[in-house]
Design a protein around this motif. Structure first.
Motif, PDB file in Angstrom:
ATOM      1  N   PRO A  48      43.778  42.767  52.958  1.00  0.00           N
ATOM      2  CA  PRO A  48      42.917  41.864  52.182  1.00  0.00           C
ATOM      3  C   PRO A  48      41.751  42.558  51.503  1.00  0.00           C
ATOM      4  O   PRO A  48      41.257  42.089  50.476  1.00  0.00           O
ATOM      5  N   LEU A  90      40.988  38.616  43.914  1.00  0.00           N
ATOM      6  CA  LEU A  90      41.315  37.339  43.283  1.00  0.00           C
ATOM      7  C   LEU A  90      40.170  36.902  42.397  1.00  0.00           C
ATOM      8  O   LEU A  90      39.018  37.297  42.599  1.00  0.00           O
ATOM      9  N   THR A 112      37.317  40.384  46.732  1.00  0.00           N
ATOM     10  CA  THR A 112      38.497  40.698  47.530  1.00  0.00           C
ATOM     11  C   THR A 112      38.874  39.476  48.361  1.00  0.00           C
ATOM     12  O   THR A 112      38.057  38.577  48.599  1.00  0.00           O
ATOM     13  N   TYR A 113      40.118  39.464  48.819  1.00  0.00           N
ATOM     14  CA  TYR A 113      40.544  38.390  49.727  1.00  0.00           C
ATOM     15  C   TYR A 113      39.836  38.510  51.073  1.00  0.00           C
ATOM     16  O   TYR A 113      39.665  37.498  51.767  1.00  0.00           O
ATOM     17  N   GLN A 122      41.955  29.317  42.143  1.00  0.00           N
ATOM     18  CA  GLN A 122      42.396  30.679  41.859  1.00  0.00           C
ATOM     19  C   GLN A 122      43.105  30.739  40.513  1.00  0.00           C
ATOM     20  O   GLN A 122      44.020  29.977  40.244  1.00  0.00           O
ATOM     21  N   ASN A 149      43.035  43.785  48.027  1.00  0.00           N
ATOM     22  CA  ASN A 149      43.582  42.783  47.120  1.00  0.00           C
ATOM     23  C   ASN A 149      42.458  41.895  46.601  1.00  0.00           C
ATOM     24  O   ASN A 149      41.558  41.519  47.362  1.00  0.00           O
ATOM     25  N   ALA A 204      47.520  32.654  48.118  1.00  0.00           N
ATOM     26  CA  ALA A 204      47.543  33.656  47.045  1.00  0.00           C
ATOM     27  C   ALA A 204      48.646  33.410  46.032  1.00  0.00           C
ATOM     28  O   ALA A 204      48.483  33.674  44.840  1.00  0.00           O
ATOM     29  N   ARG A 231      45.299  37.011  40.540  1.00  0.00           N
ATOM     30  CA  ARG A 231      45.362  37.830  41.754  1.00  0.00           C
ATOM     31  C   ARG A 231      45.714  39.255  41.354  1.00  0.00           C
ATOM     32  O   ARG A 231      46.463  39.482  40.404  1.00  0.00           O
ATOM     33  N   TYR A 247      41.579  31.989  50.970  1.00  0.00           N
ATOM     34  CA  TYR A 247      42.543  32.045  49.879  1.00  0.00           C
ATOM     35  C   TYR A 247      43.782  32.897  50.213  1.00  0.00           C
ATOM     36  O   TYR A 247      44.729  32.926  49.425  1.00  0.00           O
ATOM     37  N   VAL A 248      43.779  33.580  51.344  1.00  0.00           N
ATOM     38  CA  VAL A 248      44.887  34.487  51.660  1.00  0.00           C
ATOM     39  C   VAL A 248      46.218  33.746  51.682  1.00  0.00           C
ATOM     40  O   VAL A 248      47.209  34.180  51.069  1.00  0.00           O
ATOM     41  N   VAL A 258      48.954  40.692  50.926  1.00  0.00           N
ATOM     42  CA  VAL A 258      47.564  40.213  50.914  1.00  0.00           C
ATOM     43  C   VAL A 258      47.013  40.125  52.329  1.00  0.00           C
ATOM     44  O   VAL A 258      45.886  40.567  52.602  1.00  0.00           O
TER      45      VAL A 258
END
Length: 245
Positions: free
Chosen positions: A44, A49, A4-5, A56, A47, A15, A59, A11-12, A40
């Motif tokens: 988070p 990834l 997950t984010y 990445q 969501n 995305a 997603r 990485y948020v 996201v």
């Protein structure tokens, strides 16, 4: 690696930096413009990834909303993707307790298509929703082979099955194999409108004749009105339900 984010917050903000395979004209939905970019950061933990060597490559976006209670009686809206995204963000703003999660997107870097990553991302989205305590994940699915037959009504397309009883469409088949049931057709799931010059820029097509225009990647035709300097695309999607417990 798929997480997950919430587990990888760095990485948020990135995305949407990865390339994806969405047709250009699909990037002009006003509801998406208003809300999608905030999903996201808002949710988070729901969501997911995928990364390869720190980069990445996929997603999976989802949002919680209230499907039961009040004027929402558990039926999935014909307004599909646009409506459920609006519900989710409005519920969050107003402090409404969610009871369901909707998937919104699984996007794969084009270089990693055909590797089975989309199935793994769907499984990760199911796991994230279940871990958050939700009993159901729904999704307004965009059948990935429907664009080959834009004149076929979605209500007809969705009934097509193989000899084994699974949907002919590969992406619908992936959902059913993962445990989903097909619920209904969201007849106006996403709406993209614009002037004829805007559609020419988005598609490279002339848009100079009245009537239905076949646009590559579109699930149905685009209605062109030169007399109004206007064209509109109303995309149907297919609602599916994933029971998580």
């Amino acid at each position: 690696m798929i997480t997950t984010y919430a587990e990888r917050p760095a990485y948020v903000d990135r995305a949407f930096d990865m390339p994806d395979s969405w047709p250009e004209f699909m990037r002009y939905d006003d509801v998406a413009y208003a809300y999608f970019g905030g999903v996201v950061a808002a949710f988070p933990h729901l969501n997911v990834l995928a990364t390869l060597d720190g980069v990445q490559v996929a997603r999976g976006m989802a949002a919680p909303f209230a499907l039961h209670g009040g004027k929402r009686t558990g039926g999935l809206p014909v307004g599909g993707w646009d409506r459920v995204l609006t519900w989710a963000m409005h519920d969050r703003e107003r402090g409404v307790e969610p009871d369901t999660v909707t998937a919104l997107e699984i996007a794969i870097d084009p270089e990693h298509l055909g590797t089975g990553l989309s199935q793994r991302m769907l499984a990760a989205m199911r796991d994230a929703a279940a871990a958050a305590g939700f009993a159901e994940l729904v999704a307004p699915v965009r059948p990935n082979e429907k664009h080959r037959e834009p004149h076929v009504p979605m209500a007809e397309y969705v009934t097509r099955t193989r000899e084994d009883g699974l949907p002919v469409d590969a992406w619908l088949r992936t959902h059913v194999r993962a445990g989903a049931t097909i619920d209904s057709v969201a007849t106006r799931s996403m709406v993209m409108a614009g002037t004829l010059d805007e559609w020419r820029e988005r598609t490279g097509l002339p848009f100079d004749e009245p009537g239905e225009v076949v646009v590559p990647g579109a699930l149905t035709t685009v209605l062109c009105r030169p007399d109004l300097d206007h064209a509109v695309y109303v995309e149907p999607n297919v609602w599916v339900r994933h029971r998580l417990r």
